[in-house]
Write a protein that holds these residues in place. Structure first.
Motif, short mmCIF file in Angstrom:
data_model
loop_
_atom_site.label_atom_id
_atom_site.label_comp_id
_atom_site.label_asym_id
_atom_site.label_seq_id
_atom_site.Cartn_x
_atom_site.Cartn_y
_atom_site.Cartn_z
N LEU A 179 33.40 58.23 61.02
CA LEU A 179 33.86 56.92 60.55
C LEU A 179 34.56 57.06 59.21
O LEU A 179 34.15 57.84 58.35
CB LEU A 179 32.67 55.97 60.41
CG LEU A 179 31.92 55.67 61.72
CD1 LEU A 179 30.64 54.89 61.44
CD2 LEU A 179 32.81 54.88 62.67
N PRO A 180 35.64 56.31 58.99
CA PRO A 180 36.43 56.46 57.76
C PRO A 180 35.77 55.80 56.57
O PRO A 180 34.92 54.92 56.72
CB PRO A 180 37.74 55.75 58.11
CG PRO A 180 37.33 54.70 59.10
CD PRO A 180 36.22 55.31 59.91
N GLU A 181 36.17 56.20 55.37
CA GLU A 181 35.77 55.53 54.14
C GLU A 181 36.67 54.33 53.94
O GLU A 181 37.90 54.44 54.07
CB GLU A 181 35.90 56.52 52.98
CG GLU A 181 35.20 56.10 51.72
CD GLU A 181 35.15 57.22 50.71
OE1 GLU A 181 34.05 57.66 50.35
OE2 GLU A 181 36.23 57.67 50.29
N ILE A 182 36.08 53.19 53.63
CA ILE A 182 36.82 51.92 53.56
C ILE A 182 36.78 51.39 52.14
O ILE A 182 35.72 51.30 51.52
CB ILE A 182 36.21 50.90 54.54
CG1 ILE A 182 36.33 51.41 55.98
CG2 ILE A 182 36.87 49.53 54.39
CD1 ILE A 182 35.53 50.61 56.98
N ARG A 183 37.94 51.02 51.62
CA ARG A 183 38.02 50.41 50.29
C ARG A 183 37.74 48.92 50.39
O ARG A 183 38.32 48.21 51.21
CB ARG A 183 39.40 50.64 49.68
CG ARG A 183 39.57 51.99 49.06
CD ARG A 183 40.80 52.07 48.16
NE ARG A 183 40.63 53.11 47.17
CZ ARG A 183 40.94 54.39 47.36
NH1 ARG A 183 41.46 54.76 48.52
NH2 ARG A 183 40.73 55.28 46.41
N SER A 184 36.85 48.44 49.51
CA SER A 184 36.54 47.02 49.52
C SER A 184 36.17 46.60 48.10
O SER A 184 36.45 47.33 47.13
CB SER A 184 35.38 46.73 50.49
OG SER A 184 35.20 45.35 50.68
N THR A 185 35.56 45.43 47.96
CA THR A 185 35.21 44.87 46.65
C THR A 185 33.77 44.41 46.67
O THR A 185 33.29 43.82 47.64
CB THR A 185 36.13 43.68 46.31
OG1 THR A 185 37.48 44.07 46.50
CG2 THR A 185 35.94 43.25 44.87
N CYS A 186 33.06 44.65 45.57
CA CYS A 186 31.66 44.27 45.43
C CYS A 186 31.51 42.74 45.51
O CYS A 186 32.36 42.01 45.01
CB CYS A 186 31.13 44.79 44.09
SG CYS A 186 29.40 44.35 43.75
N PRO A 187 30.41 42.24 46.10
CA PRO A 187 30.25 40.79 46.27
C PRO A 187 29.46 40.10 45.17
O PRO A 187 29.06 38.95 45.34
CB PRO A 187 29.46 40.72 47.57
CG PRO A 187 28.56 41.91 47.51
CD PRO A 187 29.37 42.99 46.83
N TYR A 188 29.22 40.77 44.04
CA TYR A 188 28.39 40.16 43.02
C TYR A 188 29.24 39.45 41.96
O TYR A 188 29.91 38.48 42.25
CB TYR A 188 27.43 41.19 42.43
CG TYR A 188 26.34 41.60 43.41
CD1 TYR A 188 25.47 40.66 43.94
CD2 TYR A 188 26.20 42.92 43.81
CE1 TYR A 188 24.47 41.02 44.84
CE2 TYR A 188 25.20 43.29 44.71
CZ TYR A 188 24.35 42.34 45.22
OH TYR A 188 23.37 42.70 46.11
N CYS A 189 29.24 39.90 40.73
CA CYS A 189 29.81 39.10 39.64
C CYS A 189 31.33 39.12 39.63
O CYS A 189 31.98 39.76 40.45
CB CYS A 189 29.27 39.61 38.30
SG CYS A 189 29.97 41.20 37.79
N GLY A 190 31.89 38.43 38.65
CA GLY A 190 33.34 38.28 38.56
C GLY A 190 34.08 39.48 38.03
O GLY A 190 35.32 39.41 37.86
N VAL A 191 33.40 40.61 37.73
CA VAL A 191 34.13 41.81 37.32
C VAL A 191 35.06 42.26 38.43
O VAL A 191 36.18 42.68 38.19
CB VAL A 191 33.15 42.94 36.93
CG1 VAL A 191 33.92 44.22 36.61
CG2 VAL A 191 32.32 42.54 35.73
N GLY A 192 34.60 42.14 39.68
CA GLY A 192 35.46 42.48 40.82
C GLY A 192 35.59 43.97 41.04
O GLY A 192 36.69 44.48 41.27
N CYS A 193 34.47 44.69 40.99
CA CYS A 193 34.51 46.14 41.11
C CYS A 193 34.93 46.58 42.51
O CYS A 193 34.48 46.03 43.51
CB CYS A 193 33.14 46.74 40.80
SG CYS A 193 32.59 46.50 39.10
N GLY A 194 35.76 47.62 42.54
CA GLY A 194 36.11 48.23 43.81
C GLY A 194 35.00 49.13 44.30
O GLY A 194 34.33 49.80 43.52
#
Length: 875
Positions: A6-21
């Motif tokens: 399975l491939p590695e998928i880029r997404s965004t964290c669902p917590y605070c407004g920093v918006g970490c990748g």
């Protein structure tokens, strides 16, 4: 690729407004590995403790797998037909303002856009508001007053270019740890000064050059004092002031404010004024401690006034900076998810703006006035004015102020729809229709972080059961209500293109939000979209706003707003002598629907608590580990007393995360009155008044179990562990049969071992299955002095000595978790300090890894180290 294929998928964290990748690697069995994305500009590979443990939160044990009508399962067709029919009938009989949507910063922008379009463009009501009203509405209002639009001027890079950073009303070290680590790295590199303004001493104060323990509500007086000092010292930038109106009026108001309202001494004020006035490159970071107030909008404008007067805005390393609490609070603001806004930062009550959006949507009608903001919305639900409400990904029965009243309002509403990932929330349990929504990791779309960076959130897992993405659910209701063409969306990419095209029309009105250059993205380009900061148009991209002196007001000039200190609405009295502050803790999120699934996150602070000053604890006669009852005219809570000088005498603090599912007596928003800012509608969540008294329990208990527990006691709190669950309990009435109580608690008929001494009130039970510990209960007349973390780890093992309640010498107890990223306990840290003669927090990190990831535990590590070194220094 790895062994799973399975491939590695880029997404965004669902917590605070920093918006970490984040980089997601599914394991092919419903779980996945999560790590920080080094290529994402927000976090550069770093994650906080919550982000690091996202893989532990993906369990399906409490997931809502199919639609439900009342207590029975239903098919999607039946459930959606009912939603469409009941909302349609209610609008037809009682008008569009008899219905409402209450949505969430957990929604993706595409979800938010479709919900806003359905409510305002087709239901014909502006009664759509979001839980971001509880977080950032005062900033929105202040930005619009000052700038003409809700614009964040700066970028995260300014934190690394500033010479002075002021954190006001923001415990950045715990609530936005990755940003705080960027600040600490800049301090180490360039000597950046740090000032923290907060009534409490928090982890953000660790290493700060100055901590100003401002009196609750004293922020306007403080920044007015600063503005007055700016004028007296000749620091006004008169060239930039040509682009500003209201300067003289703001100065007159500032000069008339009384600095005594700050509660600060002359030396503290002088030190702050010297730093701010003497440093050109200043960034003032503010968050909930400023916003959540009946004068929150004025507080933000007081901050903006100082930056506008000095021209320290929109240039490298300087400016006011609002950090948002949720992953897509900014995206919700952009699409008009608030009751008083239109999409793309257009104004709902502007006829030309309204007509433009209506024409673009080809909608039958549009509301001409703002809808009901969150507090007023649920008040209208309770009074029967709103007869149908759709609640999406939020838990207002716990998180709203006056939570008991809100809970009762929802329970009494004619028709309640809840879209969520679980049926186990205080709000979901009252729904007439429950709709199973896709969760983070299962859905695709975009989010916007605090510095206007739009990032893709991508699906890495298949939604379980019959769960669907929110945009799809909302659009399907629109189609079933007869608006097929307007809601004929087939993908998030299609929604994004429509939204981006509409932003181009908004830009023609001189609005700041413009992503029209993305309106022609192909599906493939959308799937591959890299993080991009708006605006993204043919004429402008990314960067900062307002450094050129141009604003989005009708005359192009900024507005300085004259403001004056106003005391909190709730006044202290003999009956209510404590000022009650609420907020977050490091490792939990909102009402813990996600984070409570993680044993590691739950191990740091496993129980709801009340911080209280030692002086107040002595006056109340509180014993060690005492429970306290906190009350006012709105509600009550029972919490564990945490005696600390982090709060000042007369002030108390409690976290807001616990619910009816995890600690029914600790729903602290039941104590918060529904007082709101008159401009923003944001409630005052940090200045209620309460009384505190000991909770005189007849007995105390601690339990561990391999299975979920069913506590029956006046006080209980339940927490996930690696082996199952742990619980704290206390009651006013002593059961006649303790073994029967224990069997009911664990719902077990297993073999039992017991040690009892009724004369001392001591009862201990261990239940085993095939020789392995299934559950154990420890009862005493005082809080039991047992090794809780060790006992929690015994479940599922052969543990013949469990009833001793203590770890044997050859099995050291790691103690309560301090570093959640690496699971390092207090006792392990203390032992390492002693054994290896560690002399610094960095040395602890080198030995144990603790504090080397997100760094949010470094303040606690420093406190432990100081406590150990202090006796040595005295010898």
């Amino acid at each position: 690729m790895d062994g799973t294929g399975l491939p590695e998928i880029r997404s965004t964290c669902p917590y605070c407004g920093v918006g970490c990748g984040v980089l997601l690697r599914p394991d092919g069995q419903g779980g996945m590995e999560v790590k920080g994305d080094p290529a994402h500009p927000a976090n550069r590979g770093k994650l906080c403790s919550k982000g690091s443990q996202l893989g532990q939160t993906l369990g399906l044990d409490d997931r809502l797998m199919s639609p439900r009508i009342g207590a029975r399962s239903a098919g999607w067709d039946e459930a959606l037909d009912m939603v469409a029919e009941r909302f349609g009938d209610t609008i037809a009989k009682h008008g569009p303002d008899s219905v409402a949507l209450y949505v969430s910063g957990q929604l993706l922008t595409e979800d938010y856009y479709v919900a806003n379009k359905l409510a305002k463009g087709f239901f014909g009501t502006a009664n759509i508001d979001t839980n971001s009203r509880l977080c950032m509405a005062s900033t929105v209002a202040a930005h619009k007053r000052a700038f003409g639009t809700d614009t964040v001027p700066g970028t995260y890079e300014d934190l690394e270019e500033a010479d002075l950073i002021v954190l006001t009303g923001s415990n950045l070290a715990w609530c936005h740890p990755v940003l705080y680590q960027r600040i600490l790295a800049a301090r180490k590199k360039r000597g950046t000064k740090l000032v923290v303004i907060d009534p409490r001493r928090t982890a953000s104060c660790d290493g700060a050059d100055l901590h100003l323990a401002v009196a609750p509500g004293g922020d306007v007086a403080l920044f007015n004092g600063l503005l007055n000092e700016i004028s007296l010292r000749g620091k006004i930038d008169h060239a930039f002031a040509e682009n500003v109106t209201g300067l003289e009026e703001a100065l007159v108001s500032a000069a008339g404010d009384d600095l005594s309202a700050t509660g600060l001494g002359e030396a503290e004020l002088r030190a702050f004024f010297d730093l701010w006035c003497g440093t050109e490159k200043v960034v003032t970071v503010f968050s909930q401690g400023v916003n959540q107030s009946t004068s929150g909008t004025d507080k933000v404008n007081a901050i903006l006034n100082c930056h506008l007067a000095t021209g320290r805005i929109g240039r490298v390393g300087m400016g006011p900076f609002s950090v948002t609490g949720q992953p897509n609070a900014m995206g919700g603001r952009e699409v008009g998810g608030l009751a008083n806004m239109l999409t793309c930062h257009l104004d709902l009550e502007n006829a030309e703006h309204r007509a433009t959006v209506q024409d673009f949507w080809t909608s039958p009608e549009m509301p001409e006035a703002a809808g009901l903001k969150a507090v007023d919305m649920f008040r209208a639900v309770g009074e029967g004015q709103i007869k149908a409400v759709w609640i999406i990904h939020t838990n207002p029965a716990v998180s709203m102020p006056d939570a008991d009243r809100v809970r009762d309002a929802i329970a009494g509403c004619d028709f309640v729809v809840v879209s969520d990932v679980t049926d186990r929330t205080d709000t979901a349990r009252m729904a007439d229709v429950l709709l199973p929504a896709a969760a983070w990791g299962e859905k695709s779309g975009t989010v916007t972080n605090s510095d206007r960076t739009i990032s893709r959130q991508r699906a890495a897992l298949t939604p379980p059961g019959e769960a669907r993405p929110d945009w799809e659910i909302i659009a399907e209701v629109g189609r079933r209500m007869g608006w097929g063409a307007a809601f004929d969306f087939q993908s998030p990419a299609e929604i994004f293109r429509e939204y981006a095209a509409l932003s181009g029309l908004a830009a023609r009105f001189g609005r700041d939000f413009d992503i029209s250059a993305l309106a022609e993205l192909s599906d493939a380009d959308y799937d591959a979209l890299a993080p991009v900061r708006w605006p993204v148009s043919a004429t402008r991209s990314g960067g900062r706003f307002f450094g050129d002196g141009r604003f989005f007001t009708p005359d192009g000039k900024a507005r300085m707003v004259p403001v004056s200190h106003r005391a909190p609405v709730s006044g202290l009295s003999d009956a209510r002598p404590f000022r009650f502050n609420t907020g977050r803790v490091r490792d939990q999120w909102h009402t813990m629907t996600r984070t409570a699934k993680s044993p590691r996150l739950s191990a740091h602070l496993p129980e709801p608590f009340l911080e209280i000053h030692p002086q107040d604890a002595r006056a109340l006669g509180l014993k060690p580990a005492a429970l306290v009852r906190v009350t006012n005219d709105h509600g009550a809570a029972i919490l564990r007393a945490l005696v600390t000088d982090a709060v000042r005498p007369g002030q108390v603090f409690a976290p807001m995360h616990w619910t009816g599912e995890t600690a029914p007596s600790a729903r602290v928003d039941a104590l918060v009155p529904g007082h709101v800012d008159p401009v923003s509608g944001q409630p005052e969540s940090k200045a209620a008044t309460v009384s505190v008294e000991p909770f005189e329990a007849a007995w105390y208990g601690f339990a561990v179990s391999s299975r979920d527990l069913s506590p029956k006691a006046e006080y209980w709190t339940r927490t996930r562990t690696d082996a199952g669950y742990r619980a704290e309990l206390a009651g006013l009435t002593t059961p006649a049969n303790w073994e029967g109580f224990a069997r009911d608690l664990f719902d077990t008929g297993a073999e039992v071992q017991a040690v009892e001494d009724p004369t001392r009130g001591m009862h201990r039970f261990a239940f085993t299955v095939n020789g392995r510990l299934e559950a154990a209960l420890f009862i005493s007349r005082e809080p039991a002095a047992i090794t809780r973390d060790y006992l929690a780890g015994l479940v599922g093992t052969d543990a013949p000595a469990a009833l001793s309640g203590r770890a044997p010498a050859d099995m050291p107890d790691p103690g309560p978790t301090i570093c959640s990223c690496f699971g390092v306990g207090l006792n392990t840290i203390v032992a390492a300090i002693e054994e290896h003669r560690l002399m610094s927090v960095d040395a602890i990190g080198a030995q144990l890894q603790a504090g080397t990831n997100c760094g949010s535990c470094r303040a606690e590590l420093g406190t432990l180290l100081e406590a150990h070194l202090r006796p040595q220094a005295a010898e």
